[in-house]
Design an enzyme around this catalytic site. Structure first.
Site, PDB file in Angstrom:
ATOM      1  CG  HIS A   1      57.519 -31.230  13.962  1.00 48.94           C
ATOM      2  ND1 HIS A   1      58.128 -29.974  13.642  1.00 48.94           N
ATOM      3  CD2 HIS A   1      58.490 -31.624  14.781  1.00 48.94           C
ATOM      4  CE1 HIS A   1      59.404 -29.860  14.191  1.00 48.94           C
ATOM      5  NE2 HIS A   1      59.411 -30.866  14.898  1.00 48.94           N
ATOM      6  CG  ASP A  38      63.032 -31.778  16.316  1.00 54.61           C
ATOM      7  OD1 ASP A  38      61.865 -31.379  16.341  1.00 54.61           O
ATOM      8  OD2 ASP A  38      63.989 -31.507  16.731  1.00 54.61           O
TER       9      ASP A  38
END
Length: 122
Positions: free
Chosen positions: A47, A89
């Site tokens: 991420h 996300d």
């Protein structure tokens, strides 16, 4: 935005991002360095790398557009940067969900940064 990221984690992984992932391992939370400690920490590493590739907007602050279709999150909107943040996300939330069985709060919550020294490239 970080608020939307929290919402996606709740929807997809059924856990609170703030209480489960904000200070976990070497990469979950602000910053990050060292070797990812387990599959969940690797989700955060990926991420962070994903956010690092986003240009033209602020991943932590800018609001993006998404919808829910047949239980899936679908990122939308006309801004390619914000859409990319949404995809980052979404991928992390799915990764958290898919690695819940190896999540080890006792071992990796508030993991000492001294154990996160040798960094790996994205």
């Amino acid at each position: 935005s970080l608020i939307q990221f929290e919402t996606l984690i709740m929807k997809v992984a059924k856990k609170s991002g703030m209480f489960s992932y904000s200070a976990y391992g070497c990469y979950c939370g602000w910053g990050g360095q060292g070797q990812p400690q387990d599959p969940t920490d690797r989700c955060c590493f990926v991420h962070d790398c994903c956010y690092g590739k986003v240009t033209g907007c602020d991943p932590k602050m800018d609001i993006y557009t998404y919808s829910e279709e047949n239980g899936d999150i679908v990122c939308g909107g006309d801004d390619p940067c914000r859409k990319a943040v949404c995809e980052c996300d979404k991928a992390a939330a799915i990764c958290f969900r898919d690695n819940k069985d190896t999540y080890d709060w006792k071992k990796y919550w508030r993991f000492p940064t001294k154990n996160c020294q040798e960094s790996v490239p994205c």
